[in-house]
Motif scaffolding. Structure first.
Motif, PDB file in Angstrom:
ATOM      1  N   ARG A   9       0.543  -1.289  -0.004  1.00 22.72           N
ATOM      2  CA  ARG A   9       0.008   0.035  -0.008  1.00 22.72           C
ATOM      3  C   ARG A   9       0.223   0.897   0.093  1.00 22.72           C
ATOM      4  NH1 ARG A   9      -5.068   0.900   4.479  1.00 22.72           N
ATOM      5  NH2 ARG A   9      -5.264   2.918   3.940  1.00 22.72           N
ATOM      6  N   VAL A  10       2.309   1.253   1.020  1.00 18.96           N
ATOM      7  CA  VAL A  10       2.592   2.358   0.760  1.00 18.96           C
ATOM      8  C   VAL A  10       3.902   2.616  -1.088  1.00 18.96           C
ATOM      9  CG1 VAL A  10       4.851   3.667   2.002  1.00 18.96           C
ATOM     10  CG2 VAL A  10       3.567   2.440   2.860  1.00 18.96           C
ATOM     11  N   ASN A  11       4.068   1.043  -1.205  1.00 22.14           N
ATOM     12  CA  ASN A  11       4.456   0.921  -2.383  1.00 22.14           C
ATOM     13  C   ASN A  11       3.570   2.269  -3.507  1.00 22.14           C
ATOM     14  OD1 ASN A  11       7.112  -0.012  -4.465  1.00 22.14           O
ATOM     15  ND2 ASN A  11       4.585  -0.779  -5.480  1.00 22.14           N
ATOM     16  N   ARG A  12       2.510   1.579  -3.744  1.00 24.74           N
ATOM     17  CA  ARG A  12       1.399   2.013  -4.259  1.00 24.74           C
ATOM     18  C   ARG A  12       1.598   3.481  -4.385  1.00 24.74           C
ATOM     19  NH1 ARG A  12      -2.396  -1.992  -3.444  1.00 24.74           N
ATOM     20  NH2 ARG A  12      -2.388  -3.032  -5.470  1.00 24.74           N
ATOM     21  N   TYR A  13       1.451   3.894  -3.002  1.00 23.68           N
ATOM     22  CA  TYR A  13       1.404   5.794  -2.663  1.00 23.68           C
ATOM     23  C   TYR A  13       2.842   6.530  -3.586  1.00 23.68           C
ATOM     24  CZ  TYR A  13       1.669  10.226  -0.099  1.00 23.68           C
ATOM     25  OH  TYR A  13       2.170  10.977   0.241  1.00 23.68           O
ATOM     26  N   ILE A  14       3.731   5.661  -3.400  1.00 27.68           N
ATOM     27  CA  ILE A  14       4.967   6.535  -3.360  1.00 27.68           C
ATOM     28  C   ILE A  14       4.569   6.499  -4.918  1.00 27.68           C
ATOM     29  CG2 ILE A  14       6.392   6.102  -1.214  1.00 27.68           C
ATOM     30  CD1 ILE A  14       7.802   4.312  -2.758  1.00 27.68           C
ATOM     31  N   ARG A  15       4.277   5.774  -5.743  1.00 23.41           N
ATOM     32  CA  ARG A  15       4.696   5.831  -6.881  1.00 23.41           C
ATOM     33  C   ARG A  15       3.185   6.752  -7.491  1.00 23.41           C
ATOM     34  NH1 ARG A  15       6.553   0.575  -9.983  1.00 23.41           N
ATOM     35  NH2 ARG A  15       8.602   0.247  -8.073  1.00 23.41           N
ATOM     36  N   GLY A  16       2.985   7.202  -6.558  1.00 15.55           N
ATOM     37  CA  GLY A  16       1.810   7.923  -7.532  1.00 15.55           C
ATOM     38  C   GLY A  16       0.852   7.231  -7.428  1.00 15.55           C
ATOM     39  N   LEU A  17      -0.071   6.123  -7.063  1.00 10.19           N
ATOM     40  CA  LEU A  17      -0.952   5.161  -7.470  1.00 10.19           C
ATOM     41  C   LEU A  17      -1.849   4.960  -6.375  1.00 10.19           C
ATOM     42  CD1 LEU A  17       0.652   2.404  -9.179  1.00 10.19           C
ATOM     43  CD2 LEU A  17      -0.624   4.712 -10.642  1.00 10.19           C
ATOM     44  N   GLY A  18      -3.350   4.532  -6.281  1.00  9.43           N
ATOM     45  CA  GLY A  18      -3.645   4.009  -4.868  1.00  9.43           C
ATOM     46  C   GLY A  18      -4.724   5.775  -4.116  1.00  9.43           C
ATOM     47  N   ALA A  70       0.277 -17.126 -15.082  1.00 11.95           N
ATOM     48  CA  ALA A  70       0.843 -16.245 -14.595  1.00 11.95           C
ATOM     49  C   ALA A  70       0.777 -15.222 -15.523  1.00 11.95           C
ATOM     50  CB  ALA A  70       1.849 -16.407 -14.293  1.00 11.95           C
ATOM     51  N   ALA A  71       1.713 -15.616 -16.640  1.00  9.42           N
ATOM     52  CA  ALA A  71       1.878 -14.822 -18.238  1.00  9.42           C
ATOM     53  C   ALA A  71       0.424 -14.346 -18.539  1.00  9.42           C
ATOM     54  CB  ALA A  71       1.996 -16.203 -19.786  1.00  9.42           C
ATOM     55  N   ASP A  72      -0.915 -15.415 -18.708  1.00  9.23           N
ATOM     56  CA  ASP A  72      -2.516 -14.505 -19.079  1.00  9.23           C
ATOM     57  C   ASP A  72      -1.996 -12.880 -17.909  1.00  9.23           C
ATOM     58  OD1 ASP A  72      -4.785 -14.235 -19.433  1.00  9.23           O
ATOM     59  OD2 ASP A  72      -6.102 -15.583 -18.661  1.00  9.23           O
ATOM     60  N   TYR A  73      -2.146 -12.941 -16.298  1.00  8.23           N
ATOM     61  CA  TYR A  73      -2.518 -12.585 -16.016  1.00  8.23           C
ATOM     62  C   TYR A  73      -1.754 -10.750 -15.623  1.00  8.23           C
ATOM     63  CZ  TYR A  73      -6.263 -15.468 -13.060  1.00  8.23           C
ATOM     64  OH  TYR A  73      -6.921 -16.627 -12.802  1.00  8.23           O
ATOM     65  N   ALA A  74      -0.799 -11.432 -15.846  1.00 11.16           N
ATOM     66  CA  ALA A  74       0.867 -10.208 -15.879  1.00 11.16           C
ATOM     67  C   ALA A  74       0.988  -9.820 -17.535  1.00 11.16           C
ATOM     68  CB  ALA A  74       1.932 -11.147 -15.791  1.00 11.16           C
ATOM     69  N   VAL A 119       2.357  -1.907 -15.033  1.00  9.45           N
ATOM     70  CA  VAL A 119       1.231  -1.951 -14.282  1.00  9.45           C
ATOM     71  C   VAL A 119       0.079  -2.900 -14.113  1.00  9.45           C
ATOM     72  CG1 VAL A 119      -1.059  -0.776 -13.276  1.00  9.45           C
ATOM     73  CG2 VAL A 119       0.567   0.294 -13.930  1.00  9.45           C
ATOM     74  N   ALA A 120       0.146  -4.235 -14.943  1.00 10.34           N
ATOM     75  CA  ALA A 120      -0.813  -5.165 -14.528  1.00 10.34           C
ATOM     76  C   ALA A 120       1.099  -6.722 -14.046  1.00 10.34           C
ATOM     77  CB  ALA A 120      -0.939  -5.541 -16.227  1.00 10.34           C
ATOM     78  N   GLN A 121       1.608  -6.213 -14.523  1.00 16.28           N
ATOM     79  CA  GLN A 121       2.733  -6.817 -14.504  1.00 16.28           C
ATOM     80  C   GLN A 121       2.999  -6.778 -12.828  1.00 16.28           C
ATOM     81  OE1 GLN A 121       6.070  -6.117 -16.355  1.00 16.28           O
ATOM     82  NE2 GLN A 121       5.133  -6.547 -18.261  1.00 16.28           N
ATOM     83  N   ASP A 122       2.859  -5.734 -12.496  1.00 18.17           N
ATOM     84  CA  ASP A 122       3.445  -5.751 -10.233  1.00 18.17           C
ATOM     85  C   ASP A 122       2.202  -5.617 -10.038  1.00 18.17           C
ATOM     86  OD1 ASP A 122       5.580  -3.786 -10.525  1.00 18.17           O
ATOM     87  OD2 ASP A 122       5.064  -1.667 -10.988  1.00 18.17           O
ATOM     88  N   GLU A 123       0.990  -5.582 -10.625  1.00 18.97           N
ATOM     89  CA  GLU A 123      -0.271  -6.318  -9.586  1.00 18.97           C
ATOM     90  C   GLU A 123       0.343  -7.254  -9.640  1.00 18.97           C
ATOM     91  OE1 GLU A 123      -2.204  -4.584  -7.361  1.00 18.97           O
ATOM     92  OE2 GLU A 123      -0.823  -2.669  -8.585  1.00 18.97           O
ATOM     93  N   PHE A 124       0.399  -8.090 -11.014  1.00 17.24           N
ATOM     94  CA  PHE A 124       0.268  -9.713 -10.770  1.00 17.24           C
ATOM     95  C   PHE A 124       1.247  -9.736  -9.485  1.00 17.24           C
ATOM     96  CE2 PHE A 124       2.166 -13.546 -11.774  1.00 17.24           C
ATOM     97  CZ  PHE A 124       0.884 -14.990 -11.454  1.00 17.24           C
ATOM     98  N   PHE A 125       2.338  -9.191  -9.273  1.00 20.24           N
ATOM     99  CA  PHE A 125       3.362  -9.475  -8.867  1.00 20.24           C
ATOM    100  C   PHE A 125       3.024  -9.630  -7.087  1.00 20.24           C
ATOM    101  CE2 PHE A 125       7.231  -7.724  -6.316  1.00 20.24           C
ATOM    102  CZ  PHE A 125       7.852  -9.306  -5.866  1.00 20.24           C
ATOM    103  N   PHE A 126       2.289  -8.794  -6.597  1.00 20.39           N
ATOM    104  CA  PHE A 126       1.368  -8.485  -5.464  1.00 20.39           C
ATOM    105  C   PHE A 126       0.867  -9.439  -5.270  1.00 20.39           C
ATOM    106  CE2 PHE A 126      -2.145  -7.274  -3.223  1.00 20.39           C
ATOM    107  CZ  PHE A 126      -1.814  -6.864  -2.270  1.00 20.39           C
ATOM    108  N   ALA A 127      -0.132  -9.836  -5.696  1.00 21.55           N
ATOM    109  CA  ALA A 127      -0.974 -10.751  -5.515  1.00 21.55           C
ATOM    110  C   ALA A 127      -0.532 -11.905  -6.177  1.00 21.55           C
ATOM    111  CB  ALA A 127      -2.134 -11.361  -6.794  1.00 21.55           C
ATOM    112  N   GLU A 128       0.614 -12.462  -6.696  1.00 21.69           N
ATOM    113  CA  GLU A 128       1.616 -13.809  -6.242  1.00 21.69           C
ATOM    114  C   GLU A 128       2.284 -14.044  -5.456  1.00 21.69           C
ATOM    115  OE1 GLU A 128       4.758 -16.668  -9.050  1.00 21.69           O
ATOM    116  OE2 GLU A 128       4.953 -14.051  -9.409  1.00 21.69           O
ATOM    117  N   GLN A 129       2.853 -12.760  -5.011  1.00 20.00           N
ATOM    118  CA  GLN A 129       3.750 -13.312  -3.339  1.00 20.00           C
ATOM    119  C   GLN A 129       2.661 -13.228  -2.335  1.00 20.00           C
ATOM    120  OE1 GLN A 129       6.552 -13.362  -3.527  1.00 20.00           O
ATOM    121  NE2 GLN A 129       6.461 -13.239  -5.361  1.00 20.00           N
TER     122      GLN A 129
END
Length: 448
Positions: A83-92, A214-218, A224-234
């Motif tokens: 959540r902090v990561n999104r904020y410092i990147r101007g997201l969320g 993974a390949a489909d979601y990311a 942005v999709a790659q980051d969000e999938f990475f977040f969910a997978e972790q």
């Protein structure tokens, strides 16, 4: 240790000590020593000392600006930190750092909801905003695994948006935990002693399904999709490891400790691969307690079969990692008296005589750093073994020796050490009465 040997040690340390005066150039020699390393592990001797947080933040700012570091990984839960990561990147949706740190609700909240981290998060946001549009942004990530239920919510939230049918399957699998009312220890106890079947099969199955997709979601919407999938997978991987962790809690400290630190090291590895895959080679500042970041092989931990993040990172990355410890002699600290207790401002007793901290107390200047692995004479003088202090989220001064000291060989444990002789308590964003007033003196009648 003989008096003559103590005097010789103090003389060698005095000669090598690099003063810390609060100047912009204080850490020039440390930055030069770090050189091209990709990892700088910055420890702390307590979870509640202002100077440790402040200096880690200042060193990290320089690593980002001067060394191209692009990630900060901390001893915190993955979804709260993201959540902090999104904020410092101007997201969320968060409007300021205080809101962005709002996910940190689990004890001990002061570890991340404090004035130093608040300012640092705002600095990260402003720094990222100042970069060219296509430049890689600095990220902020959590390495820990306590957030089982929060991570379940995060996985379900992600799948609800991207694949509702997969979300239904995930919800069914994770329903295995429902009757424990988010009490992770109750689940661990019941599963460990066979009172209920474990959820191991379900959490592994969910992680494997996400990895198959993974390949489909990311690939749906660029980075942005790659980051969000990475977040969910972790989060899915965290759930698998947290489920195992809470079961091992009742089998003994060594197994649960090793599982937790392996998870944190694996999360760091996953973060490196993710950043590298996006064409921005990862360079990471890691913030955790000394007990996690100092090489376990140089402490009592090795005698019990325990390992830690510092050891695992050294074994994997060698000279690409620099381990930096912090120490203090006395002052105040933010800590609790019991698990889940309120934050208190406690007095830190002067260090025990046969400790590294007591030896450093004899040095002038009072605040300094030492480069251990590049100075053979200093390394030899501090090869120990000798006592070292560790204060976690709980501080018990009346059992100081038993609760907070251990044997270590400092020059093998860290590449550098930073000492602040008298330190003050970290300032929580939420202050309880015991923090505002400080603890009563030890001579105060305990029966009142």
């Amino acid at each position: 240790m003989a008096i003559a040997e103590i005097a010789l040690t103090s003389s060698i340390v005095q000669e090598a000590a690099q003063p810390i005066k609060g100047a912009a150039t204080d850490y020039d020699l440390l930055l030069k020593f770090i050189g091209a390393a990709r990892f700088c592990l910055l420890g702390e001797a307590t979870h509640g000392t202002h100077e440790f947080y402040r200096e880690r933040a200042e060193i990290t700012k320089r690593l980002i600006k001067e060394k191209g570091f692009n990630a900060v990984a901390v001893e915190a839960d993955w979804p709260d930190a993201f959540r902090v990561n999104r904020y410092i990147r101007g997201l969320g949706d968060d409007q300021n750092a205080n809101q962005a740190l709002g996910g940190f609700k689990r004890f001990p909240t002061w570890m991340w909801r404090n004035t130093v981290v608040l300012d640092f998060v705002e600095w990260l946001r402003h720094y990222n905003a100042s970069l060219p549009a296509n430049a890689p942004r600095v990220g902020f990530y959590g390495l820990d695994l306590y957030s089982l239920y929060t991570s379940i919510d995060a996985v379900l939230g992600y799948l609800n948006q991207i694949d509702p049918e997969a979300a239904k399957r995930a919800r069914y699998r994770y329903s295995c935990f429902e009757h424990f009312a988010e009490d992770t220890q109750a689940y661990g106890y019941a599963a460990s002693f066979g009172i209920t079947e474990s959820c191991e099969r379900e959490v592994i199955g969910q992680l494997l399904e996400m990895r198959r997709r993974a390949a489909d979601y990311a690939s749906r919407d660029g980075r942005v999709a790659q980051d969000e999938f990475f977040f969910a997978e972790q989060n899915a991987r965290l759930i698998k490891n947290a489920e195992a962790y809470y079961r091992t809690m009742f089998r003994g400290r060594v197994e649960s400790w090793n599982l937790r630190d392996r998870h944190m090291a694996e999360t760091l590895d996953a973060l490196v691969k993710h950043r590298d895959s996006q064409g921005e080679p990862a360079r990471v500042a890691v913030w955790e307690h000394n007990s996690h970041l100092g090489d376990a092989r140089a402490t009592y931990m090795a005698d019990y079969g325990e390992l830690n993040v510092g050891q695992l990172v050294r074994e994997r990355y060698g000279s690409e990692a620099v381990l930096v410890g912090f120490t203090t002699h006395t002052g105040t600290v933010t800590a609790a008296s019991d698990w889940d207790g309120p934050a208190e401002r406690k007095s830190v007793r002067p260090a025990l005589a046969d400790s590294y901290e007591a030896a450093f107390h004899e040095i002038d200047p009072a605040n300094f750093f030492l480069l251990l692995s590049s100075d053979r004479e200093v390394a030899h003088a501090l090869r120990g073994p000798r006592l070292e202090r560790a204060i976690g989220v709980i501080y018990l001064p009346r059992t100081e020796r038993q609760s907070h000291y251990f044997d270590a060989r400092l020059s093998n444990q860290f590449d550098a050490v930073i000492h602040f002789d008298e330190t003050r308590a970290l300032e929580p964003l939420e202050r309880y009465a015991l923090w505002e007033t400080g603890e009563a003196p030890e001579t105060f009648p305990t029966g009142v």
